[in-house]
Design an enzyme around this catalytic site. Sequence first.
Site, PDB file in Angstrom:
ATOM      1  N   GLU A   1     -16.518  -6.202  24.646  1.00 18.81           N
ATOM      2  CA  GLU A   1     -15.338  -7.386  24.484  1.00 18.81           C
ATOM      3  C   GLU A   1     -14.549  -6.987  23.311  1.00 18.81           C
ATOM      4  O   GLU A   1     -13.281  -7.990  23.950  1.00 18.81           O
ATOM      5  CB  GLU A   1     -16.431  -8.918  23.919  1.00 18.81           C
ATOM      6  CG  GLU A   1     -17.538  -9.476  24.979  1.00 18.81           C
ATOM      7  CD  GLU A   1     -18.988  -8.776  25.362  1.00 18.81           C
ATOM      8  OE1 GLU A   1     -19.653  -9.168  25.797  1.00 18.81           O
ATOM      9  OE2 GLU A   1     -19.182  -8.048  24.379  1.00 18.81           O
TER      10      GLU A   1
ATOM     11  N   PRO B   1      -5.118  -6.266  10.829  1.00 19.45           N
ATOM     12  CA  PRO B   1      -6.625  -5.585  11.151  1.00 19.45           C
ATOM     13  C   PRO B   1      -6.906  -4.538  11.505  1.00 19.45           C
ATOM     14  O   PRO B   1      -6.707  -4.098  13.096  1.00 19.45           O
ATOM     15  CB  PRO B   1      -6.989  -6.950  12.461  1.00 19.45           C
ATOM     16  CG  PRO B   1      -5.806  -7.565  12.115  1.00 19.45           C
ATOM     17  CD  PRO B   1      -4.324  -6.512  12.290  1.00 19.45           C
TER      18      PRO B   1
ATOM     19  N   SER C   1     -21.287 -12.358  37.654  1.00 17.70           N
ATOM     20  CA  SER C   1     -21.610 -13.412  37.379  1.00 17.70           C
ATOM     21  C   SER C   1     -19.807 -14.325  36.386  1.00 17.70           C
ATOM     22  O   SER C   1     -20.231 -15.514  36.859  1.00 17.70           O
ATOM     23  CB  SER C   1     -22.400 -13.139  35.743  1.00 17.70           C
ATOM     24  OG  SER C   1     -23.511 -12.826  35.614  1.00 17.70           O
TER      25      SER C   1
ATOM     26  N   HIS D   1     -19.766 -19.687  32.186  1.00 18.59           N
ATOM     27  CA  HIS D   1     -21.180 -20.326  31.286  1.00 18.59           C
ATOM     28  C   HIS D   1     -20.862 -20.901  30.106  1.00 18.59           C
ATOM     29  O   HIS D   1     -20.985 -20.509  29.165  1.00 18.59           O
ATOM     30  CB  HIS D   1     -22.586 -19.153  30.879  1.00 18.59           C
ATOM     31  CG  HIS D   1     -22.747 -18.449  32.415  1.00 18.59           C
ATOM     32  ND1 HIS D   1     -21.738 -17.500  33.428  1.00 18.59           N
ATOM     33  CD2 HIS D   1     -23.438 -17.911  32.969  1.00 18.59           C
ATOM     34  CE1 HIS D   1     -22.778 -17.542  33.753  1.00 18.59           C
ATOM     35  NE2 HIS D   1     -23.334 -17.888  34.011  1.00 18.59           N
TER      36      HIS D   1
ATOM     37  N   ARG E   1     -16.684 -21.080  38.280  1.00 21.90           N
ATOM     38  CA  ARG E   1     -16.398 -19.910  38.074  1.00 21.90           C
ATOM     39  C   ARG E   1     -16.463 -19.143  39.031  1.00 21.90           C
ATOM     40  O   ARG E   1     -15.752 -18.318  39.843  1.00 21.90           O
ATOM     41  CB  ARG E   1     -17.748 -19.779  37.116  1.00 21.90           C
ATOM     42  CG  ARG E   1     -19.270 -19.628  37.719  1.00 21.90           C
ATOM     43  CD  ARG E   1     -20.284 -18.894  37.562  1.00 21.90           C
ATOM     44  NE  ARG E   1     -21.733 -19.078  38.077  1.00 21.90           N
ATOM     45  CZ  ARG E   1     -22.763 -18.412  37.897  1.00 21.90           C
ATOM     46  NH1 ARG E   1     -22.706 -16.756  37.509  1.00 21.90           N
ATOM     47  NH2 ARG E   1     -23.995 -18.251  38.532  1.00 21.90           N
TER      48      ARG E   1
ATOM     49  N   HIS F   1      -1.497  -1.466   6.947  1.00 24.04           N
ATOM     50  CA  HIS F   1      -1.686  -1.695   5.651  1.00 24.04           C
ATOM     51  C   HIS F   1      -0.454  -0.650   5.166  1.00 24.04           C
ATOM     52  O   HIS F   1       0.371  -0.837   4.011  1.00 24.04           O
ATOM     53  CB  HIS F   1      -3.203  -1.674   4.681  1.00 24.04           C
ATOM     54  CG  HIS F   1      -3.031  -0.384   5.296  1.00 24.04           C
ATOM     55  ND1 HIS F   1      -4.519   0.089   6.333  1.00 24.04           N
ATOM     56  CD2 HIS F   1      -3.480   0.865   4.508  1.00 24.04           C
ATOM     57  CE1 HIS F   1      -4.970   1.137   6.401  1.00 24.04           C
ATOM     58  NE2 HIS F   1      -4.430   1.689   5.048  1.00 24.04           N
TER      59      HIS F   1
ATOM     60  N   HIS G   1       1.182  -1.123  -0.247  1.00 21.98           N
ATOM     61  CA  HIS G   1      -0.027   0.481   0.077  1.00 21.98           C
ATOM     62  C   HIS G   1       1.160   1.082  -0.049  1.00 21.98           C
ATOM     63  O   HIS G   1       1.291   2.058   0.950  1.00 21.98           O
ATOM     64  CB  HIS G   1      -0.421   0.123   1.218  1.00 21.98           C
ATOM     65  CG  HIS G   1      -2.216  -0.963   1.644  1.00 21.98           C
ATOM     66  ND1 HIS G   1      -1.065  -2.917   1.658  1.00 21.98           N
ATOM     67  CD2 HIS G   1      -3.102  -1.252   1.339  1.00 21.98           C
ATOM     68  CE1 HIS G   1      -2.135  -3.418   1.941  1.00 21.98           C
ATOM     69  NE2 HIS G   1      -3.176  -2.658   1.540  1.00 21.98           N
TER      70      HIS G   1
ATOM     71  N   PHE H   1     -19.697 -15.213  23.950  1.00 19.52           N
ATOM     72  CA  PHE H   1     -19.014 -13.885  23.600  1.00 19.52           C
ATOM     73  C   PHE H   1     -17.338 -14.377  23.141  1.00 19.52           C
ATOM     74  O   PHE H   1     -17.220 -12.749  23.084  1.00 19.52           O
ATOM     75  CB  PHE H   1     -19.724 -12.949  24.460  1.00 19.52           C
ATOM     76  CG  PHE H   1     -21.033 -13.387  24.576  1.00 19.52           C
ATOM     77  CD1 PHE H   1     -22.322 -12.961  24.028  1.00 19.52           C
ATOM     78  CD2 PHE H   1     -21.349 -12.704  26.276  1.00 19.52           C
ATOM     79  CE1 PHE H   1     -23.960 -13.283  24.423  1.00 19.52           C
ATOM     80  CE2 PHE H   1     -22.872 -12.794  26.215  1.00 19.52           C
ATOM     81  CZ  PHE H   1     -24.214 -12.744  25.841  1.00 19.52           C
TER      82      PHE H   1
ATOM     83  N   ASP I   1     -31.747 -20.486  29.350  1.00 20.78           N
ATOM     84  CA  ASP I   1     -31.516 -18.871  28.524  1.00 20.78           C
ATOM     85  C   ASP I   1     -31.858 -19.788  27.007  1.00 20.78           C
ATOM     86  O   ASP I   1     -30.925 -18.565  25.713  1.00 20.78           O
ATOM     87  CB  ASP I   1     -29.235 -18.265  28.814  1.00 20.78           C
ATOM     88  CG  ASP I   1     -29.562 -17.900  29.891  1.00 20.78           C
ATOM     89  OD1 ASP I   1     -30.899 -17.073  29.717  1.00 20.78           O
ATOM     90  OD2 ASP I   1     -28.472 -17.311  30.245  1.00 20.78           O
TER      91      ASP I   1
ATOM     92  N   HIS J   1     -27.563 -18.617  23.759  1.00 21.03           N
ATOM     93  CA  HIS J   1     -26.521 -17.953  24.818  1.00 21.03           C
ATOM     94  C   HIS J   1     -25.161 -19.389  25.213  1.00 21.03           C
ATOM     95  O   HIS J   1     -24.590 -19.920  26.295  1.00 21.03           O
ATOM     96  CB  HIS J   1     -26.773 -17.956  25.761  1.00 21.03           C
ATOM     97  CG  HIS J   1     -27.104 -16.357  26.314  1.00 21.03           C
ATOM     98  ND1 HIS J   1     -27.655 -15.451  25.061  1.00 21.03           N
ATOM     99  CD2 HIS J   1     -26.710 -15.307  27.009  1.00 21.03           C
ATOM    100  CE1 HIS J   1     -28.585 -14.136  25.900  1.00 21.03           C
ATOM    101  NE2 HIS J   1     -27.684 -13.737  26.162  1.00 21.03           N
TER     102      HIS J   1
ATOM    103  N   ILE K   1     -10.380   7.805   1.098  1.00 23.65           N
ATOM    104  CA  ILE K   1      -9.964   6.663   0.084  1.00 23.65           C
ATOM    105  C   ILE K   1      -9.855   5.343   0.919  1.00 23.65           C
ATOM    106  O   ILE K   1      -9.019   5.224   1.577  1.00 23.65           O
ATOM    107  CB  ILE K   1      -8.989   6.808  -0.774  1.00 23.65           C
ATOM    108  CG1 ILE K   1      -9.268   8.345  -1.678  1.00 23.65           C
ATOM    109  CG2 ILE K   1      -8.858   4.975  -1.483  1.00 23.65           C
ATOM    110  CD1 ILE K   1     -10.316   7.762  -3.242  1.00 23.65           C
TER     111      ILE K   1
ATOM    112  N   HIS L   1      -4.483   2.799  -3.397  1.00 19.64           N
ATOM    113  CA  HIS L   1      -4.021   2.841  -1.421  1.00 19.64           C
ATOM    114  C   HIS L   1      -3.584   1.227  -1.582  1.00 19.64           C
ATOM    115  O   HIS L   1      -2.805   0.843  -0.909  1.00 19.64           O
ATOM    116  CB  HIS L   1      -5.746   2.417  -1.669  1.00 19.64           C
ATOM    117  CG  HIS L   1      -6.095   1.906   0.415  1.00 19.64           C
ATOM    118  ND1 HIS L   1      -6.184   0.861   0.427  1.00 19.64           N
ATOM    119  CD2 HIS L   1      -6.632   2.526   1.094  1.00 19.64           C
ATOM    120  CE1 HIS L   1      -6.382   0.358   1.616  1.00 19.64           C
ATOM    121  NE2 HIS L   1      -7.010   1.082   1.435  1.00 19.64           N
TER     122      HIS L   1
END
Length: 650
Positions: free
Chosen positions: A394, A100, A367, A444, A340, A51, A11, A420, A452, A456, A171, A245
Amino acid sequence: MDAVQKADSGHPGTPMALAPLAYMLWTRHLRYDPADPTWLNRDRFVLSAGHASMLIYSVLYLTGYDLTLDDIKQFRQWESKTPGHPEYGYTPGVETTTGPLGQGIGNAVGMAVGEAHMAAVFNRDQKIFDHHTYFIASDGDMMEGVSHEAASFAGHAKLGKLIGFYDDNHITIEGDTALTFSDDTARRFEAYGWHVQHVGDANDLEALSRATDAAKAETSKPSLIVVRSHIGFGSPNKHDTAEAHGSPLGKEEIALTKKALGYPSDEPFYVAPEALRAWREAAKQRAKSHDEWNRTYDAFKRANPALEKELQRRLAGDLPDGWEESLPVFTAKDGNVASRAASGVVINAIAKKIPELMGGSADLASSTNTIIKGEPSFSAENYAGRNFHFGIREHGMGSIMNGMSLTGGIIPYGATFLIFSDYMRPPVRLACIMDRHVIYIYTHDSIGLGEDGPTHQPIEQLSALRAIPGITLIRPADASETAEAWRFALKHKKGPVALVLTRQKLSFIDRSKYAAADGLARGAYVLADAPGGAPEIVLISSGSEVALVLDAQKKLEADGIRARAVSMPSHEIFARQDQAYRDTVLPKGVKRIAIEAAHPMSWYKWVGDDGVILGLERFGASAPAATIYQQLGITIDHMVETAKNLLGRK
């Protein structure tokens, strides 16, 4: 331009557009020392727009880091110091692995968190932690959701030493951003609580420098400087186009660009000697801040010898002497708990001994049992706090944890439900690539959470996480294994550890009757064998299903079948053991059954071609946990029946 052309990949446009910004930062503002790229109080720079890696590689070469022109000529080649996107550990001066989009912003927020926390803990009359974190972000970074999460957190935490530059070049790969992006990014960041400025021309060095000075002067808010640039600046035919680019300009266009810019040579990779001298001299001037800090640190060391020793211990990654003595020993009286809950007991038992351990959850502390009792929360009012409230973010949590870890002196942990973990998979992957010592707490963990329902209840997550190279996933079978899992997680420095824990209560495994839980340190171990000779079949599981294995073993023994019960809390740790040990646990020629309330994919390598996996290749359901286990066949009777069929016994 030349490096991208030689690699026939990369790039060029953004490095061309932002060369003035980089020049301004490295010659006027950043505190760095090419002779010691990792000195403690250097300013951090993160190229979130990874990049544009040739921008940072060029600057690191010009300022005298251990990066040669030949290294730049090897851009994007096998094991070179100049990979396609910046990678931590490959190139001196690269602070984190980016690529990323959005991750670098999150990492920068985490680094600013780390600076604020370490300053609050260790600074006395001498400010030994007193540096800024800078980042450059692109339009793409601003579109990715993780940048929103991290920026929101940074504004709330008032991280005043965080300064970002938004390269507003309009761009992306597909063309003008008007195709899909009409946000008022500046107003969005103002709404997050950031100090926002505009520089209308990326070539205006004085305006850029004034804005940077103003950002450094604003100590109660993070800062964003919106810089209008033109991608491929200088290219007569490809500036302000998507072609600049992600593709080489082409030899003819490079020649035209050098002519348009008045460059003194058409020779590829030519660096004007007077330019190199100017950059190197600027680097020497910027490195004087290191000498000044050394004097500050010497005074700190003389005034606070015990505190300085503690700082060096933390920076070295050494755990305090005697910390393992604080690990709880669970008994039948207190060990019949969800893993837990056991984890929460462990955290609070070891937290006083290991002050570098800090973390929290994505709004699920009650939790996930991740609160350190009696400790304050990290906040704008108290950066020394160790309880972290990441909010329902998260993805941001994972990227911020990576930045905290890269600061040094901190072992961060972050918790959410296992389902999650999908939201934070990109930073988990990057933590593995960078070998970061971070700890994920995923609770969980199965259909055992019951009512749930399938949205979940994790099914594929265990196999998906186990598939990431470099992760160590541990799913303990009871409270005792949970304590051992924490022991391993704290001692394991090469890559992240994921502790996968239950919501439902687990039976206490009486270690006077079964093997000791410290077998977890080898990934899998024999819990029990039926008497009377070598096993005829091996039953394997992890987590809550280990209790089913133990009961199935007893039933088979009553029917005259010698079964071995194996707990395999970590596939990865077991895979690192030598073949001789693995054979003692899973003897060759003996059929195997694995059972786990999850997708079976990750178990095939352990049961072999003639083994059986009792798992789930469908989603869960909304019902009491016992009902779901029964309906989906994750039961003692199913295991016993399968074993008999496998052995040809009725």
